[in-house]
Design a protein around this motif. Structure first.
Motif, PDB file in Angstrom:
ATOM      1  N   PHE A 170      47.998  29.257  39.523  1.00 40.26           N
ATOM      2  CA  PHE A 170      48.706  30.536  39.567  1.00 40.26           C
ATOM      3  C   PHE A 170      48.749  31.106  38.157  1.00 40.26           C
ATOM      4  O   PHE A 170      49.144  30.418  37.212  1.00 40.26           O
ATOM      5  CB  PHE A 170      50.125  30.356  40.107  1.00 40.26           C
ATOM      6  CG  PHE A 170      50.182  30.075  41.580  1.00 40.26           C
ATOM      7  CD1 PHE A 170      50.105  31.109  42.501  1.00 40.26           C
ATOM      8  CD2 PHE A 170      50.294  28.776  42.053  1.00 40.26           C
ATOM      9  CE1 PHE A 170      50.142  30.856  43.861  1.00 40.26           C
ATOM     10  CE2 PHE A 170      50.337  28.514  43.409  1.00 40.26           C
ATOM     11  CZ  PHE A 170      50.256  29.562  44.319  1.00 40.26           C
ATOM     12  N   LEU A 171      48.335  32.361  37.995  1.00 40.47           N
ATOM     13  CA  LEU A 171      48.304  33.008  36.698  1.00 40.47           C
ATOM     14  C   LEU A 171      49.195  34.243  36.709  1.00 40.47           C
ATOM     15  O   LEU A 171      49.165  35.027  37.654  1.00 40.47           O
ATOM     16  CB  LEU A 171      46.874  33.438  36.338  1.00 40.47           C
ATOM     17  CG  LEU A 171      45.817  32.342  36.189  1.00 40.47           C
ATOM     18  CD1 LEU A 171      44.466  32.978  35.874  1.00 40.47           C
ATOM     19  CD2 LEU A 171      46.198  31.347  35.111  1.00 40.47           C
ATOM     20  N   GLU A 172      49.994  34.391  35.668  1.00 44.45           N
ATOM     21  CA  GLU A 172      50.726  35.637  35.472  1.00 44.45           C
ATOM     22  C   GLU A 172      49.731  36.706  35.034  1.00 44.45           C
ATOM     23  O   GLU A 172      48.659  36.405  34.512  1.00 44.45           O
ATOM     24  CB  GLU A 172      51.806  35.459  34.408  1.00 44.45           C
ATOM     25  CG  GLU A 172      52.860  34.404  34.747  1.00 44.45           C
ATOM     26  CD  GLU A 172      53.748  34.800  35.921  1.00 44.45           C
ATOM     27  OE1 GLU A 172      53.807  36.010  36.219  1.00 44.45           O
ATOM     28  OE2 GLU A 172      54.365  33.902  36.525  1.00 44.45           O
ATOM     29  N   VAL A 173      50.093  37.965  35.232  1.00 48.15           N
ATOM     30  CA  VAL A 173      49.145  39.048  34.964  1.00 48.15           C
ATOM     31  C   VAL A 173      48.676  39.030  33.503  1.00 48.15           C
ATOM     32  O   VAL A 173      47.511  39.310  33.208  1.00 48.15           O
ATOM     33  CB  VAL A 173      49.752  40.422  35.338  1.00 48.15           C
ATOM     34  CG1 VAL A 173      50.912  40.784  34.432  1.00 48.15           C
ATOM     35  CG2 VAL A 173      48.679  41.506  35.283  1.00 48.15           C
ATOM     36  N   GLY A 174      49.557  38.631  32.573  1.00 49.89           N
ATOM     37  CA  GLY A 174      49.160  38.565  31.171  1.00 49.89           C
ATOM     38  C   GLY A 174      48.096  37.517  30.930  1.00 49.89           C
ATOM     39  O   GLY A 174      47.135  37.736  30.179  1.00 49.89           O
ATOM     40  N   GLU A 175      48.260  36.348  31.572  1.00 47.48           N
ATOM     41  CA  GLU A 175      47.272  35.277  31.429  1.00 47.48           C
ATOM     42  C   GLU A 175      45.936  35.695  32.029  1.00 47.48           C
ATOM     43  O   GLU A 175      44.871  35.430  31.461  1.00 47.48           O
ATOM     44  CB  GLU A 175      47.772  34.009  32.129  1.00 47.48           C
ATOM     45  CG  GLU A 175      49.027  33.408  31.535  1.00 47.48           C
ATOM     46  CD  GLU A 175      49.546  32.262  32.382  1.00 47.48           C
ATOM     47  OE1 GLU A 175      49.564  31.134  31.879  1.00 47.48           O
ATOM     48  OE2 GLU A 175      49.927  32.498  33.542  1.00 47.48           O
ATOM     49  N   LEU A 176      46.002  36.354  33.185  1.00 45.87           N
ATOM     50  CA  LEU A 176      44.784  36.818  33.838  1.00 45.87           C
ATOM     51  C   LEU A 176      44.091  37.869  32.971  1.00 45.87           C
ATOM     52  O   LEU A 176      42.868  37.847  32.807  1.00 45.87           O
ATOM     53  CB  LEU A 176      45.113  37.400  35.212  1.00 45.87           C
ATOM     54  CG  LEU A 176      43.936  37.982  36.003  1.00 45.87           C
ATOM     55  CD1 LEU A 176      42.901  36.911  36.297  1.00 45.87           C
ATOM     56  CD2 LEU A 176      44.430  38.604  37.303  1.00 45.87           C
ATOM     57  N   HIS A 177      44.865  38.780  32.417  1.00 45.18           N
ATOM     58  CA  HIS A 177      44.302  39.833  31.580  1.00 45.18           C
ATOM     59  C   HIS A 177      43.564  39.219  30.393  1.00 45.18           C
ATOM     60  O   HIS A 177      42.450  39.635  30.049  1.00 45.18           O
ATOM     61  CB  HIS A 177      45.419  40.762  31.107  1.00 45.18           C
ATOM     62  CG  HIS A 177      44.924  42.023  30.467  1.00 45.18           C
ATOM     63  ND1 HIS A 177      44.458  42.057  29.175  1.00 45.18           N
ATOM     64  CD2 HIS A 177      44.790  43.291  30.955  1.00 45.18           C
ATOM     65  CE1 HIS A 177      44.076  43.290  28.871  1.00 45.18           C
ATOM     66  NE2 HIS A 177      44.265  44.049  29.937  1.00 45.18           N
ATOM     67  N   MET A 178      44.187  38.208  29.759  1.00 47.75           N
ATOM     68  CA  MET A 178      43.545  37.577  28.605  1.00 47.75           C
ATOM     69  C   MET A 178      42.252  36.872  29.007  1.00 47.75           C
ATOM     70  O   MET A 178      41.244  36.960  28.308  1.00 47.75           O
ATOM     71  CB  MET A 178      44.496  36.581  27.956  1.00 47.75           C
ATOM     72  CG  MET A 178      45.591  37.228  27.122  1.00 47.75           C
ATOM     73  SD  MET A 178      46.468  36.047  26.060  1.00 47.75           S
ATOM     74  CE  MET A 178      47.135  34.923  27.280  1.00 47.75           C
ATOM     75  N   ALA A 179      42.293  36.183  30.145  1.00 46.16           N
ATOM     76  CA  ALA A 179      41.100  35.461  30.591  1.00 46.16           C
ATOM     77  C   ALA A 179      39.959  36.423  30.894  1.00 46.16           C
ATOM     78  O   ALA A 179      38.796  36.185  30.505  1.00 46.16           O
ATOM     79  CB  ALA A 179      41.428  34.629  31.830  1.00 46.16           C
TER      80      ALA A 179
END
Length: 332
Positions: free
Chosen positions: A178-187
């Motif tokens: 599960f990724l928070e939107v910030g983590e997903l954005h960085m990835a």
């Protein structure tokens, strides 16, 4: 009649539970569980695996390595491989390494019963005698159940890809998180910032479950992939080849998931990011849906070729509750 030492080896709690329930009710067995190949070998050395139900794709030591070690060390074990990797070459290899039979996941109890009978491992006269098994059923979480669903789906996609390309596809352990939107954005921003990567995006929706599939290619490998795709026309561009390949792989993987959870996915038209759309735009459009994302990462590689590509499945936060309901019967 003495109990038969049976070893169930799979890294998934859900699969170990499924196999325990799939055993013939009248089979006199004492069951041992292993979560990887190292544990399996140790159990076999201790005499706890006269019959072994063995997975292929596992951490630390995979099923191929277990079979090779059994042969090299002269261990006594009758092995039936049960795997989501249904490539014809995978089946050929495990039988060559000494497995008695191959069964695909998810396991059909009747198919398992038939193999046990055919291999002389089950005495038909004992089938009416219920045997208690003093082993606790593993507890299955949502992530474990969903990871195994992905495992089966990616195996079917790999089998299709293997037939199309004429290669053996090396399968990894899928990563589910599960990724928070910030983590997903960085990835995703990291992927966009890598000039060597080309990304193809395709949306999907069905049964209240929605998301985006991203297929990431390394630019240096596109020419090799085009050769495998037998491109013989100058009019067949790299981008067209990538779109065709994405359609095959994403479509097969989504179809494998849909079949297991009894939904039908509609898929959007694939787009090459950076040409028709960018990752920033993808995030902007979906950021309200992606406050928290269920992310699946599958890293494929082709044996004998320097070709690797990653498939990301990004499910919206709203999809998780519906997926949980669909998978509830597997977790119970």
């Amino acid at each position: 009649m003495p109990m038969v030492p049976l070893l169930i080896c799979d890294d998934s709690n859900m699969v170990r539970k499924q196999l325990l329930r799939a055993l013939p009710s009248g089979w006199g067995v004492s069951v041992t569980m292993a979560a990887n190949g190292m544990q399996a070998l140790e159990a076999i050395r201790q005499g706890l695996g006269h019959v072994v139900l063995l997975d292929l794709t596992m951490p630390e030591m995979d099923g191929y390595q277990v079979l090779a070690a059994i042969r090299a060390q002269g261990l006594s074990a009758k092995v039936i491989v049960i795997s989501g990797d249904v490539q014809a070459e995978a089946v050929r290899r495990v039988l060559e390494l000494g497995a008695l039979a191959f069964l695909k996941k998810p396991t059909d109890p009747q198919a398992l019963h038939k193999v046990l009978l055919d291999q002389g491992l089950l005495d038909p006269s004992q089938q009416t005698v219920a045997v208690s098994r003093a082993v606790a059923e593993p507890v299955t979480s949502f992530q474990d159940a969903f990871r195994e669903t992905i495992n089966v789906a990616m195996g079917r996609a790999a089998a299709l890809l293997a037939r199309v390309l004429g290669v053996f596809v090396q399968l990894p352990l899928p990563n589910v998180s599960f990724l928070e939107v910030g983590e997903l954005h960085m990835a995703l921003a990291d992927a966009q910032g890598n000039a060597q990567l080309t990304a193809v995006c395709q949306g999907y929706i069905g049964g209240g479950i929605a998301g985006e599939a991203l297929l990431l290619f390394h630019g240096s490998e596109i020419a090799d992939m085009a050769q495998l795709m037998q491109r013989n026309s100058a009019d067949y561009s790299d981008m067209e080849m990538l779109l065709d390949l994405s359609t095959i792989l994403i479509g097969a993987c989504l179809s494998g998931i849909a079949e297991q959870i009894d939904v039908v996915f509609s898929q959007g038209h694939p787009q090459v990011l950076g040409m028709q759309a960018g990752i920033d735009e993808l995030i902007r459009v979906n950021q309200t849906r992606w406050k928290k994302t269920l992310a699946v990462e599958i890293s494929y590689s082709l044996e004998g070729h320097n070709i690797h590509f990653d498939l990301l499945l990004l499910f919206t936060e709203d999809s998780v509750e519906r997926l949980s309901r669909k998978l509830a019967y597997l977790m119970s």
